[in-house]
Design a protein around this motif. Structure first.
Motif, short mmCIF file in Angstrom:
data_model
loop_
_atom_site.label_atom_id
_atom_site.label_comp_id
_atom_site.label_asym_id
_atom_site.label_seq_id
_atom_site.Cartn_x
_atom_site.Cartn_y
_atom_site.Cartn_z
N LEU A 160 0.80 31.81 -15.77
CA LEU A 160 1.05 31.17 -14.50
C LEU A 160 1.56 29.76 -14.73
CD1 LEU A 160 -2.12 32.33 -12.54
CD2 LEU A 160 0.19 33.24 -12.35
N ALA A 161 2.41 29.27 -13.84
CA ALA A 161 2.97 27.94 -13.98
C ALA A 161 1.87 26.88 -14.03
CB ALA A 161 3.94 27.66 -12.84
N GLY A 162 0.84 27.05 -13.21
CA GLY A 162 -0.27 26.09 -13.19
C GLY A 162 -0.98 26.03 -14.53
N ASP A 163 -1.20 27.20 -15.14
CA ASP A 163 -1.84 27.26 -16.45
C ASP A 163 -0.97 26.58 -17.50
OD1 ASP A 163 -3.92 28.63 -15.29
OD2 ASP A 163 -3.21 30.61 -15.96
N TYR A 164 0.34 26.78 -17.41
CA TYR A 164 1.25 26.16 -18.36
C TYR A 164 1.22 24.64 -18.22
CZ TYR A 164 5.53 24.72 -20.67
OH TYR A 164 6.43 24.07 -21.47
N LEU A 165 1.22 24.17 -16.99
CA LEU A 165 1.19 22.72 -16.77
C LEU A 165 -0.10 22.10 -17.30
CD1 LEU A 165 2.79 22.51 -13.20
CD2 LEU A 165 3.83 21.87 -15.40
N LYS A 166 -1.23 22.80 -17.13
CA LYS A 166 -2.50 22.30 -17.68
C LYS A 166 -2.44 22.24 -19.21
CE LYS A 166 -5.42 24.03 -13.95
NZ LYS A 166 -6.42 25.04 -13.57
N THR A 167 -1.90 23.26 -19.81
CA THR A 167 -1.77 23.28 -21.27
C THR A 167 -0.86 22.17 -21.74
OG1 THR A 167 -2.07 25.68 -21.26
CG2 THR A 167 -1.11 24.72 -23.24
N LEU A 168 0.22 21.95 -21.03
CA LEU A 168 1.16 20.88 -21.36
C LEU A 168 0.50 19.51 -21.26
CD1 LEU A 168 4.11 20.42 -22.16
CD2 LEU A 168 4.68 20.30 -19.74
N GLU A 169 -0.29 19.31 -20.20
CA GLU A 169 -1.03 18.04 -20.04
C GLU A 169 -2.02 17.84 -21.17
OE1 GLU A 169 -2.98 17.72 -16.24
OE2 GLU A 169 -1.09 17.93 -15.14
#
Length: 120
Positions: free
Chosen positions: A102-111
């Motif tokens: 999910l895009a949200g999961d990716y953004l959290k991982t990126l952060e």
């Protein structure tokens, strides 16, 4: 030792085409897209097409047998992505078949990765 004439080769060509499912014209187009390829032998084209079919079949069967689709008798993208990630033979496909997130999961991982880099 047997000898084949040009007529024998021409009559055998349609029989060879029946043993493959992929469109030879598309395989030829892909092969010609390489700057290193100037001409393509018909035997090489046939063998490349057949080898591609066998590889795709092997990937599909392996993914199905190790995937979650056995109960529903189906093959999903996630089964293919798992096979690419978990099987050494298919590991080269991980860039082409990444696991979906999910895009949200990716953004959290990126952060988290950015925070770790800032801490170092």
């Amino acid at each position: 030792m047997s000898t084949h004439t040009a007529a024998d080769k021409d009559s055998a060509a349609p029989a060879n085409n029946k043993t493959i499912s992929l469109p030879i014209s598309r395989v030829r187009l892909i092969m010609k897209s390489s700057p290193d390829v100037s001409s393509i032998n018909q035997d090489a084209l046939f063998l490349t097409t057949k080898a591609t079919e066998l590889f795709v079949q092997y990937l599909a069967v392996s993914s199905f047998n190790n995937g979650s689709g056995k109960e529903s008798n189906s093959l999903s993208y996630s089964d293919l992505a798992s096979a690419a990630e978990e099987t050494d033979t298919f590991h080269f496909l991980t860039d082409i078949l990444p696991k979906k997130i999910l895009a949200g999961d990716y953004l959290k991982t990126l952060e988290q990765m950015q925070d770790e880099e800032a801490d170092n």
